[in-house]
Motif scaffolding. Structure first.
Motif, PDB file in Angstrom:
ATOM      1  N   ALA A   1       3.633  31.768 -13.596  1.00 36.03           N
ATOM      2  CA  ALA A   1       3.303  30.826 -12.524  1.00 36.03           C
ATOM      3  C   ALA A   1       1.949  30.173 -12.766  1.00 36.03           C
ATOM      4  O   ALA A   1       1.044  30.797 -13.317  1.00 36.03           O
ATOM      5  N   HIS A   2       1.834  28.914 -12.366  1.00 42.01           N
ATOM      6  CA  HIS A   2       0.515  28.282 -12.342  1.00 42.01           C
ATOM      7  C   HIS A   2       0.492  27.208 -11.277  1.00 42.01           C
ATOM      8  O   HIS A   2       1.530  26.818 -10.751  1.00 42.01           O
ATOM      9  N   SER A   3      -0.714  26.793 -10.950  1.00 40.17           N
ATOM     10  CA  SER A   3      -0.840  25.803  -9.877  1.00 40.17           C
ATOM     11  C   SER A   3      -1.184  24.433 -10.442  1.00 40.17           C
ATOM     12  O   SER A   3      -1.742  24.319 -11.537  1.00 40.17           O
ATOM     13  N   HIS A   4      -0.814  23.429  -9.694  1.00 41.89           N
ATOM     14  CA  HIS A   4      -1.256  22.052  -9.939  1.00 41.89           C
ATOM     15  C   HIS A   4      -2.087  21.660  -8.717  1.00 41.89           C
ATOM     16  O   HIS A   4      -1.525  21.371  -7.669  1.00 41.89           O
ATOM     17  N   PRO A   5      -3.428  21.716  -8.858  1.00 44.32           N
ATOM     18  CA  PRO A   5      -4.266  21.467  -7.679  1.00 44.32           C
ATOM     19  C   PRO A   5      -4.074  20.075  -7.064  1.00 44.32           C
ATOM     20  O   PRO A   5      -4.151  19.932  -5.857  1.00 44.32           O
TER      21      PRO A   5
ATOM     22  N   PRO B   1       6.489  19.856 -14.476  1.00 49.98           N
ATOM     23  CA  PRO B   1       5.777  20.207 -15.711  1.00 49.98           C
ATOM     24  C   PRO B   1       5.021  18.989 -16.264  1.00 49.98           C
ATOM     25  O   PRO B   1       5.577  17.894 -16.349  1.00 49.98           O
ATOM     26  N   SER B   2       3.758  19.214 -16.606  1.00 49.84           N
ATOM     27  CA  SER B   2       2.961  18.150 -17.204  1.00 49.84           C
ATOM     28  C   SER B   2       3.251  18.102 -18.705  1.00 49.84           C
ATOM     29  O   SER B   2       3.921  18.988 -19.240  1.00 49.84           O
ATOM     30  N   GLU B   3       2.733  17.102 -19.377  1.00 51.55           N
ATOM     31  CA  GLU B   3       2.925  17.028 -20.830  1.00 51.55           C
ATOM     32  C   GLU B   3       2.338  18.263 -21.503  1.00 51.55           C
ATOM     33  O   GLU B   3       2.907  18.791 -22.451  1.00 51.55           O
ATOM     34  N   GLU B   4       1.170  18.722 -20.983  1.00 51.69           N
ATOM     35  CA  GLU B   4       0.554  19.937 -21.511  1.00 51.69           C
ATOM     36  C   GLU B   4       1.461  21.147 -21.297  1.00 51.69           C
ATOM     37  O   GLU B   4       1.608  21.985 -22.181  1.00 51.69           O
ATOM     38  N   ASP B   5       2.088  21.224 -20.109  1.00 53.10           N
ATOM     39  CA  ASP B   5       2.982  22.353 -19.816  1.00 53.10           C
ATOM     40  C   ASP B   5       4.137  22.384 -20.810  1.00 53.10           C
ATOM     41  O   ASP B   5       4.537  23.449 -21.283  1.00 53.10           O
ATOM     42  N   ILE B   6       4.685  21.215 -21.099  1.00 54.17           N
ATOM     43  CA  ILE B   6       5.837  21.137 -22.004  1.00 54.17           C
ATOM     44  C   ILE B   6       5.399  21.524 -23.419  1.00 54.17           C
ATOM     45  O   ILE B   6       6.060  22.297 -24.098  1.00 54.17           O
TER      46      ILE B   6
ATOM     47  N   ILE C   1      -9.612  24.231 -10.449  1.00 50.98           N
ATOM     48  CA  ILE C   1      -9.071  24.824 -11.674  1.00 50.98           C
ATOM     49  C   ILE C   1      -7.644  25.270 -11.407  1.00 50.98           C
ATOM     50  O   ILE C   1      -7.313  25.669 -10.290  1.00 50.98           O
ATOM     51  N   GLU C   2      -6.795  25.201 -12.426  1.00 50.82           N
ATOM     52  CA  GLU C   2      -5.430  25.690 -12.269  1.00 50.82           C
ATOM     53  C   GLU C   2      -5.442  27.213 -12.168  1.00 50.82           C
ATOM     54  O   GLU C   2      -6.072  27.877 -12.981  1.00 50.82           O
ATOM     55  N   ALA C   3      -4.729  27.735 -11.177  1.00 51.44           N
ATOM     56  CA  ALA C   3      -4.567  29.182 -11.036  1.00 51.44           C
ATOM     57  C   ALA C   3      -3.333  29.588 -11.841  1.00 51.44           C
ATOM     58  O   ALA C   3      -2.432  28.777 -12.044  1.00 51.44           O
TER      59      ALA C   3
HETATM   60 ZN   LIG Z   1       1.017  22.538 -15.274  1.00 50.36          ZN
END
Ligand SMILES: [Zn+2]
Length: 137
Positions: free
Chosen positions: A76-80, A86-91, A22-24
């Motif tokens: 902050a978040h993690s990409h496991p 940045p992912s498309e979701e992040d953007i 899971i992303e932290a």
């Molecule tokens: Zn992300």
């Protein structure tokens, strides 16, 4: 530039490893561009491709930051399993203009990668993240 003491970076990497797959997520606060405190948040969506901070924890962190005369410096978040980009979701979900989004990648578990970005209406600008070594007491 965002400066992160080594011990805080290590706390973030530990959280990311504990939460994986899971992303932290969390909030970095401090002053003058130097991080002084990491607030670890629960990813209420428990997702491996995006995060949503637990609202009560987020509220408590914002209050604590204010009470300690700090500023919120980054989200902050993690990409496991993916790179620190940045992912498309992040953007799509970057709804706080002016906030620095810090991403910690565990793609290479022996060497976590950390990078920072300003995301504004689909535009991405990298912010330099510097780990300050030798801050252990
Ligand atoms: Zn992300």
């Amino acid at each position: 530039m965002l400066k992160i003491p080594e011990n805080i970076f290590e706390d973030m990497a530990v959280q990311a490893a504990e939460e994986a797959p899971i992303e932290a997520c969390g909030i970095l606060a401090g002053s003058g561009g130097t991080v002084e405190k990491f607030y670890r948040m629960t990813n209420v969506d428990a997702s491996s491709d995006h995060f949503m901070m637990q609202p009560k924890e987020q509220f408590a962190a914002v209050k604590d930051i204010r009470n300690n005369n700090m500023q919120m410096l980054a989200i902050a978040h993690s990409h496991p399993e993916t790179p620190a980009r940045p992912s498309e979701e992040d953007i799509r979900l970057a709804l706080t203009p002016g906030a620095v989004y810090v991403i910690l990648s565990l793609m290479d578990q022996s060497k976590p990668d950390i990078r920072g970005f300003l995301i504004d209406d689909g535009e991405i600008d990298e912010v330099e993240v510097k780990i300050i070594r030798g801050q252990h007491e």
